[in-house]
Design an enzyme around this catalytic site. Structure first.
Site, mmCIF file in Angstrom:
data_model
loop_
_atom_site.group_PDB
_atom_site.id
_atom_site.type_symbol
_atom_site.label_atom_id
_atom_site.label_comp_id
_atom_site.label_asym_id
_atom_site.label_seq_id
_atom_site.Cartn_x
_atom_site.Cartn_y
_atom_site.Cartn_z
ATOM 1 N N HIS A 1 0.817 -1.214 0.000
ATOM 2 C CA HIS A 1 0.000 0.000 0.000
ATOM 3 C C HIS A 1 0.855 1.272 0.000
ATOM 4 C CE1 HIS A 1 -3.683 2.120 0.125
ATOM 5 N NE2 HIS A 1 -4.376 1.240 0.805
ATOM 6 N N SER A 2 2.099 1.180 0.413
ATOM 7 C CA SER A 2 2.966 2.366 0.394
ATOM 8 C C SER A 2 3.261 2.825 -1.023
ATOM 9 C CB SER A 2 4.283 2.073 1.118
ATOM 10 O OG SER A 2 4.994 1.017 0.479
#
Length: 494
Positions: free
Chosen positions: A161-162
């Site tokens: 998700h980063s």
């Protein structure tokens, strides 16, 4: 953006990104650092059903021309320092596409129909237990030569998700696809029509009064929502229902991911009859489905379902001001110089859990609440305050605050609009897309993804809390049928 044509191969879109020298190293944004905290080691996982047999060489060739040309997909995470002063950077690296493509060997002799669906569920569940390799860019593509009940073969995208939020990554996937009917065209998204309408014949005084009233309600709603978020962070907890996880005691790391595809036309029929949005309908049907599921769970425990259940969802809201598929493709072309990254706000949405004699009451209640939430800056406020806390107090403090707030709610909920025509993923026609996310402190995440005339419901659950996610899908689908029937009956009586 241009199309390169090779003899004997499908059209593959190419993403061109100018990489500047100063972009060889970039510090992680505050939100990206948050997603690497132990409390929020979040990954996005998307199951894509394909209509044809997978040709791995074609997909790998397409990845070389698209994904690895994007800065975030050609950077690896580099950490230095200690826990108190840890530095995290994106560092450009040479990407070998084959190292990111996983092609498991599957014995199809003993796998048929429902067994194939169960195998897929198990495979995706196993993926949630395996961390991405930080020695290379944080993404993988799994190609499964597996015929399921709704796809000839399956591709699975797993991305940390980063790397970006759901809208960023959806834009990237869409920029890597083309219409099946015309390989030279980008996919089409539905037009976002304004829900505001009315006559222009009113006096200026009327509009002035309405404007002042609207501003006053906007301020009041925002203040109330802000106070609720603070209270949720500090002490306001949801009711301990059979679907609420206890993350202070839980040690489970495996999540179960399932999906169910329903007719988008049914949702639009309800939307038009009730004069509301598709999102309103989805929320109303979900409220009805959760009520039915909880009724069954309490019945199995030989307990009556309590009244006044507080069950709230964290609704993910995209803050990025981008509209239309062409805008999304432009974001991909411009790389990290544009609005790429994690631009996510939250809305705390209370579901009204009850058994209604009139199924349409669930729609009315959901619409009333979401209309009030729309007249508030809650999502923008949570985004701004979250970034302020991250920059002022550090990742660990921000992670603790957000984990406490989310742990006091029950579930996560999101909805994304997909293409209205059939698209092809590197020459492979797509039959459905089922994205979701895991790693945050919720035992239940519901994600909705529209595509053509279908809506795919994706559930990500903690199996120690919800051991029967397919039954929750059944209740959701049955609630949709009962609400559709009630709408049709109402239309016949008028």
């Amino acid at each position: 953006m241009e199309i390169r044509t090779r003899r004997g191969r499908p059209h593959i879109p190419e993403i061109r990104v100018e990489k500047k020298e100063e972009e060889e190293e970039q510090p992680l944004s505050p939100a990206a650092r948050l997603f690497h905290a132990p409390e929020f080691n979040c990954n996005i996982i998307s199951v894509v059903g394909l209509k044809s047999k997978i040709k791995p060489a074609v997909i790998i060739d397409g990845i070389k021309q698209t994904l690895i040309r994007h800065p975030r997909f050609s950077c690896k995470l580099v950490e230095s320092g200690n826990n108190q002063r840890r530095e995290q950077k994106w560092v450009q690296t040479k990407v070998v596409a084959e190292d990111h493509v996983v092609i498991p060997k599957i014995d199809m002799h003993n796998i048929e129909n429902a067994n194939a669906d169960a195998f897929l569920d198990s495979y995706v569940s196993d993926l949630t237990t395996i961390p991405l390799d930080t020695s290379k860019p944080l993404w993988e593509v799994h190609l499964l030569d597996l015929r399921t009940s709704d796809a000839e073969n399956v591709a699975i995208l797993k991305i940390h998700h980063s790397v970006g939020d759901g809208m960023s990554l959806m834009s990237l996937v869409l920029a890597c696809t083309r219409k099946t009917s015309n390989p030279d065209e980008l996919p089409s998204l539905p037009n976002q029509k304004s829900s505001l309408s009315g006559s222009r014949s009113y006096s200026r005084l009327f509009w002035l009064v309405m404007a002042l009233w609207s501003v006053a309600m906007l301020v009041l709603n925002t203040v109330c929502d802000a106070l609720e978020f603070i209270a949720t962070t500090m002490f306001l907890k949801d009711t301990e229902t059979p679907i609420k996880g206890n993350f202070r005691l839980s040690t489970s790391k495996r999540m179960c991911c399932v999906h169910r595809t329903v007719s988008f036309d049914d949702l639009k029929l309800i939307k038009n009859a009730m004069q509301m949005t598709v999102n309103d309908v989805i929320l109303g049907v979900s409220q009805a489905g959760l009520s039915q599921y909880l009724k069954r769970r309490y019945g199995e425990q030989e307990e009556p379902m309590p009244k006044g259940i507080r069950l709230r969802a964290a609704l993910l809201v995209n803050i990025r001001p981008a509209t239309g598929i062409q805008d999304l493709a432009d974001i991909m072309e411009n790389g990290s110089n544009c609005t790429w990254g994690n631009w996510i706000g939250y809305i705390i949405f209370p579901f009204s859990i009850s058994l209604c004699d009139d199924p349409l009451e669930h729609l009315r209640r959901a619409k009333f609440i979401i209309d009030r939430k729309k007249n508030s800056f809650e999502a923008l406020l949570t985004f701004i305050v979250g970034n302020f806390i991250l920059k002022s107090f550090g990742v660990q403090r921000a992670a603790n605050i957000l984990k406490r707030a989310l742990s006091n709610t029950t579930m996560s909920f999101s909805n994304m609009v997909g293409p209205i025509e059939e698209i092809s993923f590197y020459g492979h026609p797509v039959t459905y897309m089922a994205p979701s996310v895991y790693g945050h402190p919720h035992a239940l995440t519901m994600h909705f993804q529209s595509y053509m005339n279908k809506m795919t419901v994706s559930l990500t659950v903690d199996p120690t809390v919800i051991s029967d996610p397919h039954r929750l899908c059944d209740d959701w689908e049955e609630s949709l049928r009962s609400i559709k029937a009630a709408v049709q009956e109402k239309s016949c009586t008028h």
